[in-house]
Motif scaffolding. Structure first.
Motif, PDB file in Angstrom:
ATOM      1  N   ASN A 101      55.698  78.979  -4.824  1.00 36.19           N
ATOM      2  CA  ASN A 101      56.353  80.043  -5.580  1.00 36.19           C
ATOM      3  C   ASN A 101      55.896  79.975  -7.023  1.00 36.19           C
ATOM      4  OD1 ASN A 101      58.029  81.056  -3.439  1.00 36.19           O
ATOM      5  ND2 ASN A 101      59.231  79.189  -3.652  1.00 36.19           N
ATOM      6  N   MET A 102      55.788  81.129  -7.634  1.00 41.48           N
ATOM      7  CA  MET A 102      55.298  81.190  -9.005  1.00 41.48           C
ATOM      8  C   MET A 102      56.209  80.412  -9.943  1.00 41.48           C
ATOM      9  SD  MET A 102      54.181  84.438 -11.363  1.00 41.48           S
ATOM     10  CE  MET A 102      55.750  85.281 -11.268  1.00 41.48           C
ATOM     11  N   VAL A 103      55.588  79.569 -10.761  1.00 43.66           N
ATOM     12  CA  VAL A 103      56.301  78.819 -11.786  1.00 43.66           C
ATOM     13  C   VAL A 103      56.116  79.530 -13.123  1.00 43.66           C
ATOM     14  CG1 VAL A 103      56.434  76.623 -13.032  1.00 43.66           C
ATOM     15  CG2 VAL A 103      55.986  76.644 -10.570  1.00 43.66           C
ATOM     16  N   GLU A 104      54.852  79.859 -13.434  1.00 45.13           N
ATOM     17  CA  GLU A 104      54.568  80.596 -14.663  1.00 45.13           C
ATOM     18  C   GLU A 104      53.212  81.279 -14.550  1.00 45.13           C
ATOM     19  OE1 GLU A 104      54.505  77.978 -18.020  1.00 45.13           O
ATOM     20  OE2 GLU A 104      52.833  76.811 -17.265  1.00 45.13           O
ATOM     21  N   TYR A 105      52.988  82.210 -15.452  1.00 48.75           N
ATOM     22  CA  TYR A 105      51.709  82.916 -15.480  1.00 48.75           C
ATOM     23  C   TYR A 105      51.305  83.165 -16.926  1.00 48.75           C
ATOM     24  CZ  TYR A 105      54.595  87.075 -16.315  1.00 48.75           C
ATOM     25  OH  TYR A 105      55.503  87.970 -16.825  1.00 48.75           O
ATOM     26  N   ASP A 106      50.008  83.365 -17.095  1.00 51.67           N
ATOM     27  CA  ASP A 106      49.468  83.713 -18.399  1.00 51.67           C
ATOM     28  C   ASP A 106      48.366  84.717 -18.137  1.00 51.67           C
ATOM     29  OD1 ASP A 106      49.106  83.590 -21.199  1.00 51.67           O
ATOM     30  OD2 ASP A 106      47.460  82.169 -20.950  1.00 51.67           O
ATOM     31  N   GLY A 107      48.313  85.760 -18.933  1.00 50.24           N
ATOM     32  CA  GLY A 107      47.335  86.789 -18.634  1.00 50.24           C
ATOM     33  C   GLY A 107      46.647  87.381 -19.839  1.00 50.24           C
ATOM     34  N   GLY A 126      44.598  93.703 -15.427  1.00 51.62           N
ATOM     35  CA  GLY A 126      45.215  92.428 -15.780  1.00 51.62           C
ATOM     36  C   GLY A 126      44.475  91.271 -15.134  1.00 51.62           C
ATOM     37  N   PHE A 127      44.221  90.235 -15.923  1.00 50.50           N
ATOM     38  CA  PHE A 127      43.569  89.008 -15.454  1.00 50.50           C
ATOM     39  C   PHE A 127      44.586  87.886 -15.654  1.00 50.50           C
ATOM     40  CE2 PHE A 127      40.507  91.882 -17.305  1.00 50.50           C
ATOM     41  CZ  PHE A 127      39.454  91.909 -16.401  1.00 50.50           C
ATOM     42  N   TYR A 128      45.125  87.334 -14.565  1.00 51.32           N
ATOM     43  CA  TYR A 128      46.228  86.381 -14.676  1.00 51.32           C
ATOM     44  C   TYR A 128      45.912  85.032 -14.041  1.00 51.32           C
ATOM     45  CZ  TYR A 128      49.419  89.811 -16.572  1.00 51.32           C
ATOM     46  OH  TYR A 128      50.027  90.720 -17.402  1.00 51.32           O
ATOM     47  N   ASP A 129      46.268  83.966 -14.772  1.00 49.66           N
ATOM     48  CA  ASP A 129      46.262  82.604 -14.254  1.00 49.66           C
ATOM     49  C   ASP A 129      47.693  82.331 -13.815  1.00 49.66           C
ATOM     50  OD1 ASP A 129      43.601  82.364 -15.218  1.00 49.66           O
ATOM     51  OD2 ASP A 129      44.363  81.801 -17.191  1.00 49.66           O
ATOM     52  N   THR A 135      50.062  75.062  -6.294  1.00 49.39           N
ATOM     53  CA  THR A 135      48.657  75.209  -6.672  1.00 49.39           C
ATOM     54  C   THR A 135      48.499  76.077  -7.918  1.00 49.39           C
ATOM     55  OG1 THR A 135      46.464  75.732  -5.801  1.00 49.39           O
ATOM     56  CG2 THR A 135      48.218  77.263  -5.260  1.00 49.39           C
ATOM     57  N   MET A 136      47.269  76.262  -8.298  1.00 50.27           N
ATOM     58  CA  MET A 136      46.905  77.177  -9.381  1.00 50.27           C
ATOM     59  C   MET A 136      46.011  78.235  -8.745  1.00 50.27           C
ATOM     60  SD  MET A 136      47.322  77.366 -12.661  1.00 50.27           S
ATOM     61  CE  MET A 136      46.639  78.090 -14.109  1.00 50.27           C
ATOM     62  N   CYS A 137      46.212  79.501  -9.085  1.00 48.43           N
ATOM     63  CA  CYS A 137      45.358  80.566  -8.570  1.00 48.43           C
ATOM     64  C   CYS A 137      45.204  81.628  -9.650  1.00 48.43           C
ATOM     65  CB  CYS A 137      45.924  81.162  -7.285  1.00 48.43           C
ATOM     66  SG  CYS A 137      47.538  81.934  -7.490  1.00 48.43           S
ATOM     67  N   HIS A 138      44.430  82.652  -9.347  1.00 48.22           N
ATOM     68  CA  HIS A 138      44.120  83.664 -10.347  1.00 48.22           C
ATOM     69  C   HIS A 138      44.148  85.032  -9.670  1.00 48.22           C
ATOM     70  CE1 HIS A 138      42.924  80.253 -12.805  1.00 48.22           C
ATOM     71  NE2 HIS A 138      42.444  79.783 -11.669  1.00 48.22           N
ATOM     72  N   LEU A 139      44.757  85.997 -10.339  1.00 49.22           N
ATOM     73  CA  LEU A 139      44.856  87.351  -9.804  1.00 49.22           C
ATOM     74  C   LEU A 139      44.356  88.350 -10.821  1.00 49.22           C
ATOM     75  CD1 LEU A 139      48.342  87.735  -8.034  1.00 49.22           C
ATOM     76  CD2 LEU A 139      46.116  87.798  -6.969  1.00 49.22           C
ATOM     77  N   LEU A 140      43.677  89.340 -10.324  1.00 46.43           N
ATOM     78  CA  LEU A 140      43.278  90.490 -11.120  1.00 46.43           C
ATOM     79  C   LEU A 140      43.900  91.706 -10.456  1.00 46.43           C
ATOM     80  CD1 LEU A 140      39.787  91.600 -12.273  1.00 46.43           C
ATOM     81  CD2 LEU A 140      40.967  92.980 -10.583  1.00 46.43           C
ATOM     82  N   PHE A 141      44.375  92.642 -11.245  1.00 41.82           N
ATOM     83  CA  PHE A 141      44.772  93.919 -10.677  1.00 41.82           C
ATOM     84  C   PHE A 141      44.298  95.024 -11.603  1.00 41.82           C
ATOM     85  CE2 PHE A 141      48.351  93.187 -13.492  1.00 41.82           C
ATOM     86  CZ  PHE A 141      48.561  94.437 -14.048  1.00 41.82           C
ATOM     87  N   MET A 142      43.965  96.152 -10.996  1.00 42.44           N
ATOM     88  CA  MET A 142      43.596  97.352 -11.742  1.00 42.44           C
ATOM     89  C   MET A 142      44.645  98.414 -11.435  1.00 42.44           C
ATOM     90  SD  MET A 142      39.493  97.386 -11.026  1.00 42.44           S
ATOM     91  CE  MET A 142      39.159  98.737 -12.138  1.00 42.44           C
TER      92      MET A 142
END
Length: 191
Positions: A101-107, A126-129, A135-142
């Motif tokens: 589950n998401m703990v935090e994000y930075d974008g 958006g480019f998000y860590d 784990t750590m993952c990365h998401l992009l959305f347009m």
């Protein structure tokens, strides 16, 4: 006329004027002139706020494995362009690679605004860590957040999930420019 009657008449006029202003305002608001207040509020939000709201909603849908909610965030135009069978397959792949589950994000955010035939079109990428409990993952959305000439274009057009291992690799770069609308799970760079 004595002073008390004159004061009473002035008070009546003031009260009548106030009532007219209130009633006129209520009539204008109920007739639709106030309907733009919600729209104004949306455009008053910063692009960063809109992007943060979007990423939170996307992650909530992924964590809940709720494809319908995820699909509802896409623009009608994007959904019309997609192969729905492939979209369902990629959504299931995204659900299977997501852990925790998401703990935090930075974008970071890329924005564009243009006027086409007098209509304003605003887009955000958006480019998000994202750090999850596992784990750590990365998401992009347009997303097109505003298209005055085509409301069917408003909404997400693409989501790209990238593993942290790929993101940390020397040859990593975000791949989204030449892709069709949809969901992508990137675990390695193409050859």
């Amino acid at each position: 006329m004595d002073d008390s009657k004159r004061i009473l008449n002035i008070m009546k006029r003031i009260i009548t004027s106030c009532l007219l202003v209130v009633l006129t305002s209520l009539v204008l608001l109920s007739s639709g002139c106030g309907a733009n207040l919600v729209e104004l509020n949306e455009t008053a939000k910063s692009d960063n706020d809109l992007a943060d709201e979007k990423i939170e909603l996307i992650v909530e849908a992924i964590e809940a494995k709720d494809a319908d909610t995820l699909f509802s965030m896409f623009s009608v135009e994007s959904l019309d362009e997609m192969d729905m069978e492939l979209l369902h397959e990629r959504t299931e792949e995204l659900f299977s690679v997501w852990s925790g589950n998401m703990v935090e994000y930075d974008g970071e955010l890329s924005t564009s605004k243009e006027t086409k035939s007098g209509n304003v079109i605003r887009k955000i990428t958006g480019f998000y860590d994202i750090e999850t409990t596992e784990t750590m993952c990365h998401l992009l959305f347009m997303s097109t957040v505003q298209d005055e000439g085509n409301e069917n274009a408003e909404g997400i057009s693409m989501i790209v999930y990238v593993t942290d291992e790929l993101f940390q690799s020397e040859d990593f770069y975000w791949q989204y420019g030449n892709r069709e609308p949809g969901i992508y799970v990137d675990t390695k760079m193409p050859k």
